[in-house]
Design a protein around this motif. Structure first.
Motif, PDB file in Angstrom:
ATOM      1  N   THR A   1      40.748  41.277  25.565  1.00 59.18           N
ATOM      2  CA  THR A   1      39.493  41.506  26.297  1.00 59.18           C
ATOM      3  C   THR A   1      38.349  41.901  25.361  1.00 59.18           C
ATOM      4  OG1 THR A   1      40.901  42.347  28.040  1.00 59.18           O
ATOM      5  CG2 THR A   1      38.571  42.609  28.381  1.00 59.18           C
TER       6      THR A   1
ATOM      7  N   VAL B   1      39.369  40.317  35.164  1.00 56.31           N
ATOM      8  CA  VAL B   1      40.194  41.390  34.582  1.00 56.31           C
ATOM      9  C   VAL B   1      39.483  42.745  34.604  1.00 56.31           C
ATOM     10  CG1 VAL B   1      41.564  39.855  33.116  1.00 56.31           C
ATOM     11  CG2 VAL B   1      39.435  40.811  32.214  1.00 56.31           C
TER      12      VAL B   1
ATOM     13  N   TRP C   1      36.107  47.832  31.583  1.00 57.31           N
ATOM     14  CA  TRP C   1      37.185  46.998  31.064  1.00 57.31           C
ATOM     15  C   TRP C   1      37.997  47.782  30.042  1.00 57.31           C
ATOM     16  CZ3 TRP C   1      32.614  45.376  32.733  1.00 57.31           C
ATOM     17  CH2 TRP C   1      32.551  44.218  33.527  1.00 57.31           C
TER      18      TRP C   1
ATOM     19  N   THR D   1      43.831  45.867  27.133  1.00 57.15           N
ATOM     20  CA  THR D   1      44.921  45.248  27.895  1.00 57.15           C
ATOM     21  C   THR D   1      45.243  46.206  29.028  1.00 57.15           C
ATOM     22  OG1 THR D   1      46.626  46.358  26.587  1.00 57.15           O
ATOM     23  CG2 THR D   1      45.953  44.176  25.827  1.00 57.15           C
TER      24      THR D   1
END
Length: 475
Positions: free
Chosen positions: A165, A194, A204, A207
């Motif tokens: 990401t 995500v 964000w 992971t």
């Protein structure tokens, strides 16, 4: 100012603050003078870390660092509109970076990638190349420039793997700067799937299992920069608001974040958002209701750049907050408290064994330090060993000199009654030993223990501390 990257982390925010104030016509002569003084001294200091070939490195020696050189380049290019920066210094660094470009268009890494948590699904080469490309584009280098064109081509190749990401967010920002709206839309669409949404906040992480606060701040800031970097619509600003709410919630009491890189990127993103939503009109009243009474803050056009702070008289109990008006205000409540030294070792640990010669007229203490990393990664980032002196003690100059040449030691600094030891890294499950001799300068009664702290420079949540006492008293 420690190292070349710490110095840049202090210098860069001034640029974004000046840009924001200038773009919103709030820049006063007093602020200009103060900020440009900071910029000038930071610029002069940074040249201590420059190599003759145009590269920069953490301590001004060894191999030039691609990451740091790009960071310096993008900052100096922006600072040029506020202070004098020697254009040949910028050109030398740009040329050095261009020479690092491989045939495939990506850039080779020289020196250590700062935060090892940035590594992920895609190679470090892609992350690094995206960062360098962003630096070139932020300097207003055309997307059709031969070097940039080639690097964008390499970055497009990597878009088949969006498992990291951090890299995806950085790529979204790069393609926004390059004006490639198709690649940008594809990346932002993936990032939206995500995103972590919770109670009006949006952010964000690298992971699903990696919860590094520092990297989450950086990733979310790059998404914000990408979202707002291309003629943002009202819808884009609406999307950005919960990201800004989350980011400001991560800010510490001093206005920074948990590390250096995340602070720089977050302030760049927040300054852009603040510029876009700026209004020269309106005022608000912030009312804080606490058990000991009511506190009121007025935010208006005359004082909106003023930092207002009040110490709460009664901390325990329920506090409520109400804002009325039309001006935007950022409110923070900061609670400080001490805790006993934690005993459970998670990732880093340090042991201190003091050995004393109590018969001397000036007692001497040898601190035997043992540092250990037992986390998930194969190595740490740069690690700081912060050794506090016992009251009345000072480090022995010869011992301090020996420590500077010891295993993995990059630098040793003395700050008041603390010795800061910069370690290149610690490898997993390998003990590293260091010695420091300290000498009593003034006798002190009822001496309290002194704390030794160890922490990962970029991942400050990886930390541990212990304490040592004066053994002669106990004897």
């Amino acid at each position: 100012y420690g190292c070349g990257e710490q110095n840049m982390a202090l210098l860069a925010p001034n640029i974004y603050i000046l840009q924001y104030l200038r773009n919103t016509q709030q820049l006063t002569p007093a602020i200009t003078e103060k900020s440009t003084n900071y910029l000038t001294s930071g610029y002069q200091r940074q040249l201590n870390y420059k190599h003759s070939d145009g590269a920069y490195s953490t301590f001004g020696a060894g191999a030039g660092n691609t990451w740091l050189t790009a960071f310096v380049l993008r900052s100096f290019a922006k600072a040029q509109s506020f202070i004098y920066i020697d254009p040949t210094k910028i050109e030398e660094s740009k040329t050095w970076l261009e020479r690092k470009q491989r045939e495939n268009g990506c850039f080779e890494q020289s020196g250590k990638l700062f935060n090892n948590r940035m590594k992920g699904g895609v190679s470090d080469e892609v992350t690094l190349s995206a960062y360098i490309t962003a630096a070139f584009l932020e300097m207003n280098t055309s997307a059709n420039d031969a070097v940039v064109k080639q690097s964008l081509s390499c970055l497009r190749e990597s878009m088949s793997d969006l498992s990291n990401t951090y890299t995806t967010a950085l790529l979204a920002y790069v393609f926004t700067l390059a004006g490639d709206m198709e690649a940008r839309a594809h990346l932002l669409k993936h990032l939206d799937t995500v995103a972590l949404r919770q109670g009006g906040f949006l952010h964000w992480s690298r992971t699903a299992t990696e919860t590094s606060a520092s990297l989450s701040v950086e990733i979310s800031s790059y998404v914000l920069l990408a979202k707002l970097g291309a003629s943002p619509t009202a819808e884009d600003l609406g999307y950005a608001t919960p990201i800004v709410r989350w980011l400001t919630g991560q800010q510490n009491y001093y206005g920074g974040f948990s590390s250096t890189q995340d602070t720089v990127v977050a302030l760049q993103a927040l300054a852009l958002y603040a510029t876009l939503v700026f209004s020269p009109e309106g005022s608000s009243t912030v009312t804080v209701q606490s058990p000991s009474g009511q506190l009121m803050f007025d935010v208006n056009q005359d004082n909106k750049l003023l930092y207002q702070e009040v110490v709460l008289k009664d901390v325990t109990g329920k506090h409520s907050l109400e804002v009325k008006g039309t001006a935007c205000a950022s409110v923070q409540i900061s609670l400080h408290y001490n805790i006993p030294t934690p005993t459970d070792v998670d990732t880093l640990s340090v042991e201190v064994k003091p050995e004393a010669d109590c018969t001397r007229q000036r007692p001497k203490l040898t601190l035997k330090l043992k540092s250990l990393y037992s986390g998930k990664e194969s190595t740490t980032n740069m690690v700081i060993l912060d050794i506090k002196m016992l009251s009345g003690f000072v480090p022995d100059p010869k011992s301090l000199k020996r420590l500077k040449g010891a295993l993995l030691v990059d630098r040793v600094e003395q700050k008041e009654d603390h010795i800061l030891v910069y370690l290149q890294r610690l490898s997993k499950d390998i003990h590293i030993n260091h010695l420091l001799e300290i000498v009593q300068e003034h006798p002190v009664q009822n001496m309290k223990p002194a704390v030794v702290k160890i922490y990962d420079y970029y991942q400050t949540s990886d930390q541990a501390e212990t304490e040592y006492t004066y053994p002669c008293v106990a004897a």
